[in-house]
Scaffold this active site. Sequence first.
Site, PDB file in Angstrom:
ATOM      1  N   GLU A  40      60.364  29.710  15.569  1.00  0.00           N
ATOM      2  CA  GLU A  40      60.466  29.673  17.033  1.00  0.00           C
ATOM      3  C   GLU A  40      60.825  31.020  17.654  1.00  0.00           C
ATOM      4  O   GLU A  40      61.412  31.068  18.736  1.00  0.00           O
ATOM      5  CB  GLU A  40      61.468  28.601  17.475  1.00  0.00           C
ATOM      6  CG  GLU A  40      61.005  27.186  17.163  1.00  0.00           C
ATOM      7  CD  GLU A  40      61.868  26.119  17.796  1.00  0.00           C
ATOM      8  OE1 GLU A  40      63.002  26.432  18.220  1.00  0.00           O
ATOM      9  OE2 GLU A  40      61.423  24.964  17.861  1.00  0.00           O
TER      10      GLU A  40
ATOM     11  N   GLU B  46      56.856  20.702  14.160  1.00  0.00           N
ATOM     12  CA  GLU B  46      58.007  19.943  14.658  1.00  0.00           C
ATOM     13  C   GLU B  46      57.571  19.158  15.882  1.00  0.00           C
ATOM     14  O   GLU B  46      56.738  19.610  16.668  1.00  0.00           O
ATOM     15  CB  GLU B  46      59.182  20.854  15.056  1.00  0.00           C
ATOM     16  CG  GLU B  46      59.878  21.568  13.924  1.00  0.00           C
ATOM     17  CD  GLU B  46      61.068  22.408  14.414  1.00  0.00           C
ATOM     18  OE1 GLU B  46      61.729  21.997  15.403  1.00  0.00           O
ATOM     19  OE2 GLU B  46      61.321  23.466  13.823  1.00  0.00           O
TER      20      GLU B  46
END
Length: 754
Positions: free
Chosen positions: A381, A462
């Site tokens: 991320e 995710e």
Amino acid sequence: MRSVTSFNDSWVFSAGFTAADAGTLQAGQPISLPHNAIELPFNYFDETCYQRAFTYQKVLAWRPDFSGREVSLVFDAAMADAVVYLNGEEIVAHKDGYTPIEARLTGRLREGDNLITVKIDGSENPEIPPFGGRIDYLTFAGIYRDVWLKITDPVSIANIKIETRDVLSDARTVSVRCDLANPQGLSFTGTVSALLKDAAGDVLAEVAGETAGGGVTVQMDGLKGLSLWDIDDPVLYEVEVELRTGRGSDRVAVHFGFRTAEFTNEGFRLNGRLLKIRGLNRHQSFPYVGYAMGRTAQERDAEIMKHTLHCNLVRTSHYPQSKWFLDHCDRIGLLVFEEIPGWQHIGGEAWKEEAILNVARMIERDWNHPSIVIWGVRINESQDSHDFYAKTNRLARELDPTRQTGGVRYITDSEFLEDVYTMNDFILGNEELPGSNRPRTALRPQQECTGLSRKVPYLITEFGGHMYPTKIYDQEQRQAEHVRRHLEVLNAAYGDPSISGAIGWCMFDYNTHKDFGSGDRICYHGVMDMFREPKFAAYVYASQCDPSEEVVMKPVTFWARGERNIGGVLPLIVLTNCDEVELKYGSLVKRIGPDRENYPHLPHPPVVIDHRHFTKDELGVWGMKWESAEFTGFIDGKPVAGRRMVADPVPTTLEIEADGKTLRAGGRDSIRIMLRALDQAGNVLPFLNDAVAIEVHGPARVVGPTRLVFQGGSTGFWLESTGAAGAIVVTAVSSRLGGVKLELVAMAEGEWNA
């Protein structure tokens, strides 16, 4: 010849560290490894308690077989900033909490006693990945994996890399590269031979090559009659490599499998066939002891992922994980997405250089695992960083051209440097944000995320998680919505052939920093709780397996008329792989098939019992008098599963269940034991908050407290061996449910191997 033996026992641990005292054995606590520097409460603790220095010491007595040989200690991992000393002299420093440290002792050992001192600094050093920003997980200080004493001849095998070619043809090829260790820079010549063996140990092929002072690659061609490694039949082979020189000999064996794995624009292919990835993310943490769990617990997590949750892939979020875990993924056929340490933050140049080293260490440690199908070479991320990620990708491709690279992001229009665009897609739930005008949708089209004009290999890494944290004891209505969100994303992934699959966040709840979670140092993002007890959402994944593996039928309800808002139990989701589910409620009988209207793409859509299935008069049956119910699952018209849910549940049974009956006596082995409060029909009582007292007799101890409280109707603990073999008796006593007893055995290594 090589000797590698456990070095886990007889350590002395103390808080704090002074370099001046590294050469003197300090007073401290006797411990065995793996070890967490601070044994923590289950929740509500200050995570800064372990963010400091600690000392581990052990005496290594001189042995005659050290003479003229290479002697080293190999630490499978230590968290996080580690320095190893021998008799007060610094030997090696390692700023990576997830990969091995080798401390070479040759030439520094003295006859008599030698003092090994290890400084472990658990501080979140901003020069070491993943530190420098805020991270949504904890990095528990300690020597939390195994340590080994390695003795070899002066020239030895450093590493072996196996590559397979022509895997899908009748005649296959195995290339075996043997890298050599020669720390003294000796001149030598020798031979390297490689034997290919099957699971029974039979030799299938052999080849030899000459070396004149360096590594060597040998190749076996035209291999026929060999099986593929696949998720349903994970056939492993062994290559045994032997080095013979005038300086001595060495032998190392490694396992591998014949398989192809490729992410394409049309999805993921394993051995040439399309396979939709259905997975979950895993942290390596456990209650009370953080990362410090031994072999059996690591293997059990892989088994839970494969055989309880019926996933086909696990992502090692967000760092390389235990070799025991990865080895077991190889054995049971669980695919792995492995990635380097990090969470959103990218540090300065020294930090980046350390991260690049992380790539090399991860790949060189794990490149022979057939279960690993992709390398994660981007900080999870993080924002784009062209030069940095160009280097990580280039290095990964140089070290291992057989696997693709991925880089997990949650920003759209991110620079695509990897082979696979790996995306955390949290769009489901964003429609609830203030000012959002988006309709409810499970996943975005891949090109909306990539910003590219073309489709590319694409994987959802995710979803869910923080968008809808759910506790195992939450209200039924919230848990049903939790289930629905996982169903919707999996359905969307199955329905889009350009998406290789989806990996949910996450396998189980985990301890985290104060900046995240529910304020009690726990993120309740899992489809299981921290003890690996399934929440309802776990059965979303389990129910997608073929009934030949397991028949699954799980009604998403506590069966109480007043548990949901307004009342009632409708709509009632039944997570199942049955053809039909029959509900009997009083005089009402309904047999209903899967909800393909709302979940058309799932292999096994849930049965959703709602107002669509009842007349007005039938709806009146759900009156003020609450009745018991029976659910029956049918396949091919035959009943294959049943569950009775009572209208008047009362505490009836204290169930105790262990993951097995044996554990290893040595090496701080551990086994999970679950306790459940059940009603008269065998269903968990989700709101019974009784306490349970635990006693252990025999060579084992409870990890954590010995007085536990039910959460969501269950609680658990790990039982840890204390070094001796023998019988173990565990008793659990509840004031409401009485007592139960469980018998286990701690087995010596010889008995275990037998």
